[in-house]
Write a protein that holds these residues in place. Structure first.
Motif, short mmCIF file in Angstrom:
data_model
loop_
_atom_site.label_atom_id
_atom_site.label_comp_id
_atom_site.label_asym_id
_atom_site.label_seq_id
_atom_site.Cartn_x
_atom_site.Cartn_y
_atom_site.Cartn_z
N LEU A 1 51.71 33.35 3.63
CA LEU A 1 51.03 32.42 4.79
C LEU A 1 51.14 33.32 5.98
O LEU A 1 51.69 34.48 6.10
CB LEU A 1 51.81 31.25 5.09
N GLU B 1 63.73 37.33 15.05
CA GLU B 1 63.70 38.82 14.65
C GLU B 1 62.38 39.76 15.43
O GLU B 1 61.39 38.97 16.06
CB GLU B 1 63.06 39.03 13.18
N LEU B 2 62.42 41.12 15.51
CA LEU B 2 61.45 41.64 15.84
C LEU B 2 60.33 41.67 15.12
O LEU B 2 60.39 41.45 13.66
CB LEU B 2 61.82 43.14 16.05
N ILE C 1 57.64 43.24 13.56
CA ILE C 1 56.90 44.68 13.19
C ILE C 1 55.44 44.87 13.18
O ILE C 1 54.82 43.92 12.52
CB ILE C 1 57.50 44.98 12.03
N TYR D 1 61.46 41.07 5.19
CA TYR D 1 61.92 40.10 5.97
C TYR D 1 62.08 38.42 5.36
O TYR D 1 62.21 37.65 5.95
CB TYR D 1 60.77 39.81 7.25
N LYS E 1 62.55 31.78 13.61
CA LYS E 1 62.48 30.92 12.40
C LYS E 1 63.78 30.02 12.68
O LYS E 1 64.61 30.42 12.81
CB LYS E 1 62.71 31.90 11.15
N1 3B8 Z 1 55.72 41.12 11.27
C1 3B8 Z 1 57.07 40.81 11.13
O1 3B8 Z 1 58.08 41.48 11.57
C2 3B8 Z 1 57.32 39.47 10.28
C3 3B8 Z 1 56.13 38.72 9.88
C4 3B8 Z 1 56.56 37.57 9.39
C5 3B8 Z 1 55.37 36.78 8.51
O2 3B8 Z 1 54.39 37.03 8.61
C6 3B8 Z 1 56.03 35.52 8.04
C7 3B8 Z 1 54.99 34.59 7.45
C8 3B8 Z 1 55.41 33.39 6.92
F1 3B8 Z 1 54.45 32.49 6.14
C9 3B8 Z 1 56.83 33.04 6.98
C10 3B8 Z 1 57.60 33.91 7.48
C11 3B8 Z 1 57.15 35.05 7.92
O3 3B8 Z 1 58.11 35.87 8.57
C12 3B8 Z 1 57.96 36.83 9.27
N2 3B8 Z 1 58.86 37.82 9.55
C13 3B8 Z 1 58.66 38.96 10.09
N3 3B8 Z 1 59.63 39.52 10.83
#
Ligand code: 3B8
Length: 326
Positions: free
Chosen positions: A80, A111-112, A114, A220, A285
């Motif tokens: 997702l 979190e950063l 990315i 992640y 999150k």
């Molecule tokens: N770009 C990213 O650094 C990054 C992207 C996602 C997600 O796309 C992501 C999508 C979900 F449905 C659930 C958790 C997620 O956690 C994530 N955590 C991150 N650090």
């Protein structure tokens, strides 16, 4: 085991250790020249003894033939996307909904975010079996050969577990500058940003080209149910995945209030220029899986996470002003 088998086993072990230290922990333990010399010794021994080539030997990273196109793969669990927050009001609204659903005793993990492209990695008994893009979230492209060229992605985990993980493949700023300088030399079209360059690199049908782009990756999340591994929350899961040898971003922080989240956002809004990779926001999150389950999902996004997006760079507004004044 005879002498050659012993040396091949020893070289695999050493190069795996040195590669993990350099590409995953960002803490080299030997000089590049030592690594290269051992790698060339292994290449020579494998050429003379093809039956002794390990599937996860570092020489197998740039393997695969050039393909006509990528196979499609259906994700076991949909990949997702995150809903977005653009200002503090959006964050307050997200926090209000979370508290309405699960009360006040919980914490966030920040979190950063990315700025790369989402990938899925499947390990079977610890060996990397499949790598794929997000695609439309349900069906992605099978790009295992290209993802194997990313040295931050281990070909074998430290434990023989069967697990699917999700992460972001990205091009470090230094690789991006170098790539565009080469393309300028060769009068080729430049990439607009590291994200496009990473996406373009992983879409290459020849793994040798992907290998030349020096991409990296951060993991992640786990794909699927983290509790199946006896783990109760996201922060704990990231520690577990690191323990398996997977690269996760260390700039993460547990926050218990939106005020702490905002402080984390402000810190990285100012400092992101010093990072060796591009970020386009901060991901927030809810940590515990039980709370994530209570909050659930909309059709396309988790309700337990949100992505705060940094405002667009001022250079865009300047351009707009020029247009407006003309
Ligand atoms: N770009 C990213 O650094 C990054 C992207 C996602 C997600 O796309 C992501 C999508 C979900 F449905 C659930 C958790 C997620 O956690 C994530 N955590 C991150 N650090």
């Amino acid at each position: 085991m005879n002498e050659v088998e012993q040396r091949i086993a020893e070289l695999n072990k050493l190069l795996h250790e040195y590669g993990h230290a350099y590409y995953v922990l960002d803490k080299p333990v030997v000089a590049d020249s030592v690594y290269d010399q051992l790698l060339h010794e292994l290449i020579a021994l494998e050429e003379a003894n093809p039956s002794l080539i390990y599937p996860d030997s570092p020489t197998q990273r740039v393997g695969g033939a050039v393909v006509e196109g990528f196979q499609k793969v259906t994700h076991d669990y949909p990949m997702l996307s995150l809903s977005n927050a653009f200002d503090e009001g959006d964050l307050q609204e997200f926090d209000r909904k979370v508290r309405q659903a699960i009360g006040d005793h919980f914490s966030y993990v920040c979190e950063l975010k990315i700025d790369g492209l989402a990938i899925s990695l499947k390990y079977e008994n610890g060996v990397l079996a499949q790598g794929a893009t997000r695609g439309d979230g349900v069906v992605g492209e099978e790009i295992t050969a290209n993802l194997k060229t990313i040295r931050a992605i281990p070909l074998r985990l430290k434990e023989p577990v069967t697990i699917e993980v999700r992460g972001e493949a990205y091009m470090p700023k230094a690789s991006f500058e170098k790539l565009n300088a080469q393309r300028l030399e060769q009068n080729e079209e430049l990439f607009a940003n590291p994200r496009n360059a990473a996406a373009g690199s992983l879409r290459q049908l020849d793994p040798k080209i992907a290998a030349s782009r020096q991409l990296s990756a951060f993991i992640y999340a786990i794909g699927g149910d983290g509790e199946a591994y006896g783990i109760d929350g996201h922060a704990e899961m990231l520690d577990y995945l690191e323990g398996l040898g997977l690269p996760s971003n260390k700039e993460r922080q547990r926050c218990t209030t939106i005020e702490e989240v905002v402080a984390f956002i402000n810190k990285w809004t100012d400092n992101r220029g010093n990072l060796p990779y591009e970020i386009d926001g901060i991901v927030i999150k809810v940590d515990r899986y039980a709370h994530q389950d209570e909050l659930g999902y909309t059709a396309k996004s988790p309700r337990w996470a949100i992505a705060y997006k940094f405002p667009a760079e001022e250079v865009v507004t300047t351009l707009l002003n020029i247009e407006l004044t003309v």
